[in-house]
Design a protein around this motif. Structure first.
Motif, PDB file in Angstrom:
ATOM      1  N   GLU A  64     -60.759 -36.886   3.153  1.00 59.13           N
ATOM      2  CA  GLU A  64     -60.957 -38.140   2.432  1.00 59.13           C
ATOM      3  C   GLU A  64     -59.971 -39.206   2.920  1.00 59.13           C
ATOM      4  OE1 GLU A  64     -62.055 -39.663  -2.021  1.00 59.13           O
ATOM      5  OE2 GLU A  64     -60.913 -37.807  -1.839  1.00 59.13           O
ATOM      6  N   ALA A  65     -58.749 -38.813   3.237  1.00 56.09           N
ATOM      7  CA  ALA A  65     -57.781 -39.770   3.774  1.00 56.09           C
ATOM      8  C   ALA A  65     -58.268 -40.337   5.105  1.00 56.09           C
ATOM      9  CB  ALA A  65     -56.419 -39.090   3.955  1.00 56.09           C
ATOM     10  N   CYS A  66     -58.857 -39.482   5.926  1.00 58.65           N
ATOM     11  CA  CYS A  66     -59.432 -39.953   7.192  1.00 58.65           C
ATOM     12  C   CYS A  66     -60.551 -40.950   6.932  1.00 58.65           C
ATOM     13  CB  CYS A  66     -59.969 -38.772   8.001  1.00 58.65           C
ATOM     14  SG  CYS A  66     -58.706 -37.627   8.608  1.00 58.65           S
ATOM     15  N   HIS A  67     -61.468 -40.592   6.044  1.00 53.43           N
ATOM     16  CA  HIS A  67     -62.613 -41.461   5.771  1.00 53.43           C
ATOM     17  C   HIS A  67     -62.173 -42.783   5.159  1.00 53.43           C
ATOM     18  CE1 HIS A  67     -65.812 -38.012   5.765  1.00 53.43           C
ATOM     19  NE2 HIS A  67     -65.084 -38.042   6.868  1.00 53.43           N
ATOM     20  N   ASP A  68     -61.135 -42.751   4.335  1.00 49.19           N
ATOM     21  CA  ASP A  68     -60.620 -43.997   3.749  1.00 49.19           C
ATOM     22  C   ASP A  68     -60.124 -44.958   4.826  1.00 49.19           C
ATOM     23  OD1 ASP A  68     -61.218 -43.152   1.206  1.00 49.19           O
ATOM     24  OD2 ASP A  68     -59.159 -42.566   0.695  1.00 49.19           O
ATOM     25  N   LEU A  69     -59.669 -44.389   5.949  1.00 47.56           N
ATOM     26  CA  LEU A  69     -59.210 -45.209   7.075  1.00 47.56           C
ATOM     27  C   LEU A  69     -60.317 -45.401   8.113  1.00 47.56           C
ATOM     28  CD1 LEU A  69     -55.623 -43.732   7.521  1.00 47.56           C
ATOM     29  CD2 LEU A  69     -56.227 -45.988   6.639  1.00 47.56           C
ATOM     30  N   LYS A  70     -61.558 -45.079   7.695  1.00 46.45           N
ATOM     31  CA  LYS A  70     -62.746 -45.264   8.540  1.00 46.45           C
ATOM     32  C   LYS A  70     -62.726 -44.365   9.775  1.00 46.45           C
ATOM     33  CE  LYS A  70     -63.148 -50.083   6.971  1.00 46.45           C
ATOM     34  NZ  LYS A  70     -63.870 -49.658   5.773  1.00 46.45           N
ATOM     35  N   ILE A  71     -62.151 -43.168   9.619  1.00 47.51           N
ATOM     36  CA  ILE A  71     -62.099 -42.184  10.699  1.00 47.51           C
ATOM     37  C   ILE A  71     -62.904 -40.959  10.288  1.00 47.51           C
ATOM     38  CG2 ILE A  71     -60.613 -40.636  12.041  1.00 47.51           C
ATOM     39  CD1 ILE A  71     -58.331 -42.671  11.560  1.00 47.51           C
ATOM     40  N   ALA A  72     -63.846 -40.561  11.127  1.00 42.58           N
ATOM     41  CA  ALA A  72     -64.545 -39.292  10.945  1.00 42.58           C
ATOM     42  C   ALA A  72     -63.955 -38.284  11.926  1.00 42.58           C
ATOM     43  CB  ALA A  72     -66.042 -39.454  11.193  1.00 42.58           C
ATOM     44  N   HIS A  73     -63.695 -37.074  11.480  1.00 45.63           N
ATOM     45  CA  HIS A  73     -63.044 -36.076  12.330  1.00 45.63           C
ATOM     46  C   HIS A  73     -64.014 -35.510  13.363  1.00 45.63           C
ATOM     47  CE1 HIS A  73     -61.160 -32.262  13.516  1.00 45.63           C
ATOM     48  NE2 HIS A  73     -60.001 -32.821  13.166  1.00 45.63           N
ATOM     49  N   ARG A  74     -65.204 -35.140  12.935  1.00 45.63           N
ATOM     50  CA  ARG A  74     -66.311 -34.646  13.762  1.00 45.63           C
ATOM     51  C   ARG A  74     -66.125 -33.252  14.363  1.00 45.63           C
ATOM     52  NH1 ARG A  74     -69.315 -38.329  17.896  1.00 45.63           N
ATOM     53  NH2 ARG A  74     -67.293 -38.353  18.952  1.00 45.63           N
ATOM     54  N   ASP A  75     -65.009 -32.595  14.112  1.00 47.46           N
ATOM     55  CA  ASP A  75     -64.863 -31.221  14.593  1.00 47.46           C
ATOM     56  C   ASP A  75     -64.103 -30.386  13.570  1.00 47.46           C
ATOM     57  OD1 ASP A  75     -65.345 -29.143  16.338  1.00 47.46           O
ATOM     58  OD2 ASP A  75     -63.638 -29.584  17.644  1.00 47.46           O
ATOM     59  N   LEU A  76     -64.520 -30.526  12.318  1.00 44.34           N
ATOM     60  CA  LEU A  76     -63.906 -29.741  11.253  1.00 44.34           C
ATOM     61  C   LEU A  76     -64.335 -28.280  11.396  1.00 44.34           C
ATOM     62  CD1 LEU A  76     -64.498 -32.164   8.246  1.00 44.34           C
ATOM     63  CD2 LEU A  76     -62.333 -31.743   9.435  1.00 44.34           C
ATOM     64  N   LYS A  77     -63.353 -27.409  11.527  1.00 43.61           N
ATOM     65  CA  LYS A  77     -63.581 -25.970  11.610  1.00 43.61           C
ATOM     66  C   LYS A  77     -62.248 -25.284  11.345  1.00 43.61           C
ATOM     67  CE  LYS A  77     -63.050 -25.966  16.680  1.00 43.61           C
ATOM     68  NZ  LYS A  77     -63.693 -25.580  17.959  1.00 43.61           N
ATOM     69  N   PRO A  78     -62.258 -24.009  10.961  1.00 49.77           N
ATOM     70  CA  PRO A  78     -60.998 -23.336  10.617  1.00 49.77           C
ATOM     71  C   PRO A  78     -59.970 -23.329  11.745  1.00 49.77           C
ATOM     72  CG  PRO A  78     -62.848 -22.103   9.748  1.00 49.77           C
ATOM     73  CD  PRO A  78     -63.434 -23.182  10.608  1.00 49.77           C
ATOM     74  N   GLU A  79     -60.426 -23.302  12.993  1.00 47.06           N
ATOM     75  CA  GLU A  79     -59.491 -23.299  14.117  1.00 47.06           C
ATOM     76  C   GLU A  79     -58.721 -24.614  14.226  1.00 47.06           C
ATOM     77  OE1 GLU A  79     -63.119 -20.865  15.592  1.00 47.06           O
ATOM     78  OE2 GLU A  79     -62.669 -22.452  14.135  1.00 47.06           O
ATOM     79  N   ASN A  80     -59.246 -25.676  13.650  1.00 47.39           N
ATOM     80  CA  ASN A  80     -58.580 -26.986  13.711  1.00 47.39           C
ATOM     81  C   ASN A  80     -57.844 -27.323  12.427  1.00 47.39           C
ATOM     82  OD1 ASN A  80     -59.413 -27.455  16.308  1.00 47.39           O
ATOM     83  ND2 ASN A  80     -61.195 -28.667  15.747  1.00 47.39           N
ATOM     84  N   VAL A  81     -57.587 -26.297  11.621  1.00 47.41           N
ATOM     85  CA  VAL A  81     -56.856 -26.472  10.366  1.00 47.41           C
ATOM     86  C   VAL A  81     -55.701 -25.470  10.350  1.00 47.41           C
ATOM     87  CG1 VAL A  81     -56.993 -26.390   7.849  1.00 47.41           C
ATOM     88  CG2 VAL A  81     -58.972 -27.189   9.181  1.00 47.41           C
ATOM     89  N   LEU A  82     -54.491 -25.949  10.171  1.00 48.32           N
ATOM     90  CA  LEU A  82     -53.319 -25.079  10.088  1.00 48.32           C
ATOM     91  C   LEU A  82     -52.959 -24.857   8.633  1.00 48.32           C
ATOM     92  CD1 LEU A  82     -51.189 -26.644  12.982  1.00 48.32           C
ATOM     93  CD2 LEU A  82     -52.876 -24.791  13.090  1.00 48.32           C
ATOM     94  N   THR A  83     -52.192 -23.798   8.355  1.00 46.80           N
ATOM     95  CA  THR A  83     -51.873 -23.455   6.969  1.00 46.80           C
ATOM     96  C   THR A  83     -50.400 -23.087   6.806  1.00 46.80           C
ATOM     97  OG1 THR A  83     -52.133 -21.024   6.949  1.00 46.80           O
ATOM     98  CG2 THR A  83     -54.157 -22.324   6.940  1.00 46.80           C
ATOM     99  N   THR A  84     -49.953 -23.156   5.554  1.00 49.18           N
ATOM    100  CA  THR A  84     -48.661 -22.570   5.207  1.00 49.18           C
ATOM    101  C   THR A  84     -48.792 -21.051   5.315  1.00 49.18           C
ATOM    102  OG1 THR A  84     -49.363 -22.620   2.892  1.00 49.18           O
ATOM    103  CG2 THR A  84     -47.957 -24.425   3.659  1.00 49.18           C
ATOM    104  N   PRO A  85     -47.671 -20.323   5.419  1.00 48.65           N
ATOM    105  CA  PRO A  85     -47.755 -18.867   5.557  1.00 48.65           C
ATOM    106  C   PRO A  85     -48.549 -18.182   4.445  1.00 48.65           C
ATOM    107  CG  PRO A  85     -45.556 -19.592   6.129  1.00 48.65           C
ATOM    108  CD  PRO A  85     -46.269 -20.807   5.591  1.00 48.65           C
ATOM    109  N   ASP A  86     -48.473 -18.708   3.211  1.00 51.11           N
ATOM    110  CA  ASP A  86     -49.212 -18.072   2.115  1.00 51.11           C
ATOM    111  C   ASP A  86     -50.650 -18.576   2.005  1.00 51.11           C
ATOM    112  OD1 ASP A  86     -48.935 -20.611   1.059  1.00 51.11           O
ATOM    113  OD2 ASP A  86     -47.937 -19.980  -0.792  1.00 51.11           O
ATOM    114  N   GLY A  87     -51.026 -19.539   2.849  1.00 54.94           N
ATOM    115  CA  GLY A  87     -52.400 -20.030   2.873  1.00 54.94           C
ATOM    116  C   GLY A  87     -52.779 -20.976   1.764  1.00 54.94           C
ATOM    117  N   SER A  88     -51.812 -21.396   0.949  1.00 55.20           N
ATOM    118  CA  SER A  88     -52.144 -22.214  -0.220  1.00 55.20           C
ATOM    119  C   SER A  88     -52.347 -23.685   0.120  1.00 55.20           C
ATOM    120  CB  SER A  88     -51.044 -22.083  -1.276  1.00 55.20           C
ATOM    121  OG  SER A  88     -49.808 -22.580  -0.774  1.00 55.20           O
TER     122      SER A  88
END
Length: 293
Positions: free
Chosen positions: A139-163
């Motif tokens: 939503e922050a991207c879209h608010d700045l008029k940016i579409a990501h276009r490659d949303l997938k788990p490999e392009n998302v990082l996480t904290t060690p506990d995954g929260s």
């Protein structure tokens, strides 16, 4: 394709820009390598001295490809102050390489949390927390008029506990609200309108919402609903012909199924908005099918 690590020097133990000591290669793809690094100018006792540095080779790239890399860094930088987006601290280029200095996220990527550790199975609180932070990033991207276009788990990082998650890799991001560039992205996560050139240009932001739905299905079940949202894909065809198909195929609750149906609306104009999706996730009792359901 050849991994970039095979065509680049080993930068381990090198000091870059008189400031960053590269300590370990974290990963390699076709376009570049990523190293864990230490900021030698930061407080030695601070965790914030750790960085991830993405190194991209310039040789063999066309001027258009080099401009695309600069555009990726620029668009990522616009939104990198958001707490659920990987921070871009700096970017430097010389005659041979781009060096993109990023926030170091120690938990690995969402793909491993989903498939390797199956971290979210039967854990409503953890799944809700992680997915809400991903919605907030998009939503922050879209608010700045940016579409990501490659949303997938490999392009998302996480904290060690995954929260908590952090959106990364803006290589296909665009400020175009409507696009006629078909096939851009990763097929499993692409909306049907991204394949169908006969239907005309599509909205890049509603396509991002479809991708979030596939990620949500991944997180609940560690499975993909289909391989491609095209008629030749038998699972996608079954879904189009029977909207109860996902509920019958996956161990999801009726509430989660209802949310996925609102995301996987074939007509993108009728697809759920991000604010409504966020509210639905907050109010959802459980993602997982109770024994008596």
């Amino acid at each position: 394709m050849t991994c970039a690590s095979k065509s680049l020097p080993n930068f381990t133990d090198c000091t870059f820009d008189g400031r960053y000591e590269l300590t370990k290669m974290l990963g390699s793809g076709y376009y570049g390598v990523v190293y864990k690094a230490v900021d030698l100018r930061a407080d030695p006792e601070s965790d914030s001295r750790l960085r991830a540095i993405k190194i991209i080779k310039k040789e063999g790239r066309t001027p258009a490809e080099l401009e695309n890399i600069r555009r990726e860094v620029t668009l990522h930088g616009f939104v990198s102050d958001h707490p659920s987006v990987v921070t871009v601290h700096d970017n430097i280029e010389d005659d041979k390489y781009f060096y993109i200095i990023l926030e170091y996220i120690p938990g690995g990527d969402l793909f491993d949390q989903i498939n390797g550790k199956q971290l979210y199975i039967n854990n409503d609180g953890l799944l809700r927390s992680a997915f809400l932070s991903l919605i907030d990033a998009v939503e922050a991207c879209h608010d700045l008029k940016i579409a990501h276009r490659d949303l997938k788990p490999e392009n998302v990082l996480t904290t060690p506990d995954g929260s908590k998650v952090f959106l990364a890799d803006f290589g296909l991001a665009t400020t175009k609200r409507v696009s006629d560039e078909f096939g851009a992205g990763t097929s499993i996560y692409m909306a049907p309108e991204c394949f169908n050139s006969t239907a005309g240009p599509y909205c890049t932001r509603t396509a991002d919402i479809w991708a979030l739905g596939v990620i949500l299905a991944n997180m609940i079940s560690s499975r993909n609903p289909w391989q491609k949202a095209i008629w030749k894909d038998k699972d996608y065809t079954r879904y189009v012909n029977d909207h109860n198909y996902l509920y019958e195929m996956m161990p999801i609750s009726k509430e989660a199924h209802a949310v996925l149906q609102r995301i996987f609306t074939i007509n993108p104009l009728r697809r759920i908005s991000l604010p409504k999706l966020r509210k639905a996730i907050v109010n959802l009792t459980t993602f997982f099918r109770p024994v008596d359901e």
